[in-house]
Design an enzyme around this catalytic site. Structure first.
Site, PDB file in Angstrom:
ATOM      1  N   CYS A  87       0.691  -1.310  -0.281  1.00 47.96           N
ATOM      2  CA  CYS A  87      -0.364   0.222  -0.066  1.00 47.96           C
ATOM      3  C   CYS A  87       0.875   1.007   0.092  1.00 47.96           C
ATOM      4  O   CYS A  87       0.856   1.763   0.782  1.00 47.96           O
ATOM      5  CB  CYS A  87      -0.356   0.163   1.438  1.00 47.96           C
ATOM      6  SG  CYS A  87      -1.535   1.356   1.120  1.00 47.96           S
ATOM      7  N   LEU A  88       1.335   1.554  -1.697  1.00 42.84           N
ATOM      8  CA  LEU A  88       1.514   2.511  -1.223  1.00 42.84           C
ATOM      9  C   LEU A  88       1.593   3.385  -2.516  1.00 42.84           C
ATOM     10  O   LEU A  88       1.357   3.618  -3.333  1.00 42.84           O
ATOM     11  CB  LEU A  88       3.533   2.440  -1.609  1.00 42.84           C
ATOM     12  CG  LEU A  88       4.692   3.342  -1.217  1.00 42.84           C
ATOM     13  CD1 LEU A  88       5.026   3.401  -0.201  1.00 42.84           C
ATOM     14  CD2 LEU A  88       6.011   2.722  -1.741  1.00 42.84           C
TER      15      LEU A  88
END
Lengths: 156, 499
Positions: A87-88
């Site tokens: 999750c970036l």
């Protein structure tokens, strides 16, 4: 396939010549757009002492679109799911062609230092992190020992 | 990998030595003279040719290019003239009175006395080389004296006249010494709509008030602010009936186009010759011309990458709406307040994308200001419905739409209406072209309904081509979940981020 763009060649050369501390990224022998990445768990984090394998792929549109990155080594982290997806924001809508392989990997390394259970990818891990941080960190440390020990990566 | 060059036409600046061009010399009285001169001739030769026709002395003629007096020794080839370029002229009578138009050039002698320093980003350009080469080839200079001296020698007798002349002469001297060389003007690059490419620009100017080209500037411009509409440069209009001191600058393509009209070449303030050989931050190549973002590090992109970056951001709706500069492209590094400040740069993306850019820009303006786009087939006009009625009628296409679901206006609940659209009407026997077209429309509507979901923020039909379930609407920035079709929340992230 068209020749490798100069940008990718230069990035690769620089990654080899001036590697980022704690990160190695080596292009695959068959496919220069596919990188075998190893990120060392940052000190002061539950991932310290671990070596985490990742795969990184530069799509045809790179650098106009973001590289695809995934953890291959199992990791107990609220922002990384069971399949290693990360999750970036810079890998999605915040991607810019001014970013590089190097900056992406540094961001991932930073994510290991600073897990964010308020923006979780794995809800149960996040819940664990929020209700009992010490226990969650212990678990992360155990997983690091179990799955990310140096010889595991090297023998792979 | 070899360094390549962006193609920039320099054709008109590289002429063969015996080439002749015809130049129109225009006085304020609207008398024009056509003179054929060799490009190796000097301005004095040109003056002599005109003087012969006009039956006046060459020394009474003053020629101006881009607000600067042309000295006699200047070579025609250094003026960047095309065939049939009009030079404005004003008449300098021996009694010290000036009259007439003007507009052209400057001399390589100016270089020694150049006072205006080019801005840091305007330093030596690849064009310099071209001109320097030309200059070194030299020409027969009949007179080496500088203009003020020559003028002074023309004066005799009456003290008042002498004084008035001296004042004028001293002002001319200042003008000459402060003049920027024509080479500086070539640093202004333009996008020429006729060439459909980036070209060196020819800077021209006229009086802001009367439009006369017979206008002398106090100093040459050295940056884009100097040639903008609020330029700080002042000068003197040589039209005797005009007292305006403000010039209006404009740019032309360096290529000569028949019937060249204003507006076919637009200045590209962010594009410059890559004299420092800086690498493009995107492809790492060193190109001959680059686009420089106005941030303090001055991030540099080659024109090919700008085209790609611009096209990608355009199709992904990643342009930003800026209060002064409109719909525009930010610096890719994310520097604050650094973006393309002049929309004509998007002409570089090609005509089709430029049109799309303009449409998107208009749409963005409407949406950002609380309006909506007409959902009528092929319409998309911006609407600002005044009332809160559910029925919205487009003024352009008269299409009536529902404020809630943005579909065609209907009575009753939006969901029920959607269901009714899905009714199978295939059993009905109506067999004419209209029915066929209607069925295509229906199929197309069905396809849209099947393949898209509606953004919960702005009702935009959205297609998901890949990636995770977390969508960020490109129009209204709502973050929503593809599975729930609701604003994104923690449960979505935990349960079905990747489906």
């Amino acid at each position: 396939m068209a020749g490798l763009p100069r940008r990718i060649i230069k990035e690769t050369q620089r990654l080899m010549a001036e590697p980022v501390a704690g990160i190695t990224a080596i292009p695959d022998e068959q496919n220069a757009r596919y990188f075998h990445v190893v990120v060392a768990g940052p000190s002061q984090s539950p991932y310290e002492g671990g070596l985490f394998k990742l795969e990184l792929f530069l799509p045809e549109e790179y650098p106009m679109s973001a590289p695809k990155v995934r953890f291959m080594t199992k990791i107990y982290h609220p922002n990384i799911d069971k399949l290693g997806r990360i999750c970036l924001d810079i890998l999605k809508d915040k991607w810019s062609p001014a970013l590089q392989i190097r900056t992406v990997l540094l961001s991932i390394q930073a994510l290991l230092s600073a897990p964010n259970p308020d923006d979780p990818l794995d809800n149960s891990v996040a819940e664990h992190w929020k209700t009992n941080e010490k226990s969650a960190i212990d678990q992360a440390r155990q997983w690091t020992q179990l799955h990310a020990r140096a010889n595991n990566v090297n023998s792979h | 990998m070899a360094t390549t060059s962006n193609s920039i036409g320099l054709g008109s600046l590289l002429k063969c030595s015996d080439e002749k061009i015809s130049v129109a010399v225009r006085f304020s009285s609207n008398q024009s003279y056509i003179a054929n001169v060799g490009i190796k001739d000097t301005i004095l030769d040109l003056k002599k040719a005109v003087a012969l026709e006009a039956n006046i002395s060459p020394r009474n003629i003053n020629l101006v290019l881009a607000g600067q007096l042309l000295t006699d020794s200047t070579l025609i080839q250094d003026c960047g003239l095309g065939s049939h370029t009009t030079l404005h002229a004003f008449f300098w009578s021996d009694d010290g009175l000036a009259s007439g138009d003007v507009c052209l050039g400057t001399t390589h002698n100016d270089k020694k006395t150049l006072q205006t320093q080019p801005g840091p980003s305007m330093e030596s350009s690849s064009l310099d080389t071209v001109h320097n080469n030309e200059i070194s080839s030299g020409v027969h200079l009949n007179r080496q004296e500088d203009v003020p001296q020559r003028r002074e020698s023309d004066v005799d007798g009456d003290y008042l006249l002498r004084r008035s002349l001296q004042q004028t002469i001293s002002s001319l001297g200042t003008q000459l010494s402060a003049c920027t060389n024509i080479r500086n003007f070539s640093r202004f690059l333009v996008y020429c709509k006729l060439c459909e490419s980036v070209q060196p620009g020819k800077l021209r100017l006229c009086c802001k008030q009367c439009g006369s080209g017979a206008f002398l500037v106090d100093r040459g411009p050295c940056n884009w602010n100097d040639i903008s509409s609020d330029t700080s440069i002042r000068g003197t209009c040589k039209n005797l009936n005009c007292s305006c001191d403000i010039p209006r600058f404009y740019l032309r393509c360096c290529q000569h186009h028949e019937g060249d009209i204003d507006g076919t070449a637009v200045g590209l303030k962010h594009v410059q010759p890559n004299s420092r050989r800086v690498e493009c931050i995107i492809c790492s190549d060193v190109m001959s011309h680059v686009l420089i973002f106005p941030c303090s590090p001055g991030h540099v992109m080659c024109l090919d990458c700008f085209r790609q970056y611009g096209s990608t951001c355009l199709s992904e709706r990643r342009f930003i709406e800026h209060p002064f500069h409109g719909y525009t492209l930010p610096c890719p590094v994310g520097c604050s307040d650094s973006h393309i400040e002049e929309s004509h740069h998007f002409l570089l993306l090609g005509q089709e994308k430029y049109e799309r850019y303009k449409n998107f820009g208009a749409e963005e303006y409407v949406l950002q200001n609380g309006g909506m786009l007409c959902p009528g087939p092929g319409c998309g006009s911006g609407l600002f419905p005044a009332t809160d009625d559910r029925l919205i009628r487009c003024r352009e296409c008269q299409f009536e739409s529902c404020r809630e679901c943005r579909r065609e206006y209907h009575v009753g609940d939006c969901e029920e209406y959607l269901e009714s659209l899905r009714l199978d009407l295939s059993n009905l026997e109506i067999n004419n072209e209209r029915a066929l077209r209607a069925s295509w429309e229906r199929e197309s509507t069905n396809l849209i309904e099947e393949t898209t979901k509606t953004c919960p923020g702005c009702q935009t039909k959205t297609e998901r081509s890949g990636g995770c379930m977390h969508l960020v609407c490109t129009r209204c920035r709502t973050e929503w979940c593809w599975v729930c079709v609701k604003p994104w929340n923690r449960d979505c992230q935990a349960d079905h981020w990747f489906g």
